[in-house]
Scaffold this active site. Structure first.
Site, PDB file in Angstrom:
ATOM      1  CD  GLU A  41      -1.949   1.315   3.097  1.00  0.00           C
ATOM      2  OE1 GLU A  41      -2.093   2.421   3.643  1.00  0.00           O
ATOM      3  OE2 GLU A  41      -2.207   0.241   3.675  1.00  0.00           O
ATOM      4  CE  LYS A 130      -6.436   1.970   8.099  1.00  0.00           C
ATOM      5  NZ  LYS A 130      -5.288   2.527   7.351  1.00  0.00           N
TER       6      LYS A 130
END
Length: 213
Positions: A41, A130
């Protein structure tokens, strides 16, 4: 496109390359992939993030799932689709953003901090959620309370303050993966340091997996 759930089952860690520059990104990505990482990411508050993401997709899209972090707007999701990325990560619970990502064919990995946000993200179609910022929790045991009400099929991943030394406490509490930031990569560090950090996280996960057998 690589399957998010399959990759997380193999090594449940998302490498966060915050602050990386396009001219650096391929070298660090190679070190991460060589160590066993397969989800990368690039946060959008990095220098020229879409350029880095496109370079990663072109070079490593057949080996890893590539995406953006710190996604805040629908037009950023559209740009990810345009350059062929597969993952949308955001720090917050924006149900419309999650739905947009899913409707666009991206995997969605949004942030949450409360049970209400967790359920809202799940309802919107998140592939995993998350817990961010995880270091703000007074104890990993907070995850136990969340896991008591969230279906076990939902992968909860602490992000923020995760190190090879504290992963096991989170796993014991019910976490099923991690997003790894500055303990893995800090802007400006060498590829050798990234490689060393990546191997330490992989070794830590292997030790946890072996202990669970």
């Amino acid at each position: 496109m690589k399957d998010f759930s399959t990759l997380m089952a193999q090594l449940p860690m998302v490498a966060i390359l915050r602050g990386i520059k396009p001219e650096e990104v391929l070298g660090h990505a190679e070190a991460l992939i060589d160590a066993g990482f397969s989800i990368l990411e690039v946060p959008l508050n990095s220098p020229e993030p879409f350029k880095s993401i496109e370079m990663l997709q072109q070079k490593y899209g057949d080996k890893a799932l590539i995406g953006a972090g710190t996604v805040m707007r629908k037009e950023q999701v559209e740009k990810l689709v345009e350059i062929g990325a597969g993952l949308m990560v955001c720090p917050h619970t924006d149900v419309e953003l999650i739905r947009t990502a899913k409707a666009s064919g991206l995997y969605a990995f949004p942030g949450f901090f409360t049970a209400s946000e967790a359920f809202a993200a799940m309802e919107a179609g998140a592939d995993a959620i998350k817990l961010f910022p995880a270091e703000a929790m007074t104890s990993p045991k907070v995850i136990s309370a969340i896991c008591a009400v969230v279906p076990k099929s939902v992968r909860i991943c602490p992000v923020g303050g995760v190190t090879p030394d504290n992963m096991s406490a989170y796993i014991d509490a019910g976490a099923q993966g991690f997003g790894l930031g500055s303990a893995l990569y800090k802007a400006g560090q060498s590829v050798a340091t990234t490689s060393e950090n990546a191997k330490a996280f992989v070794a830590g996960w292997q030790a946890i997996s072996e202990a669970a057998r």
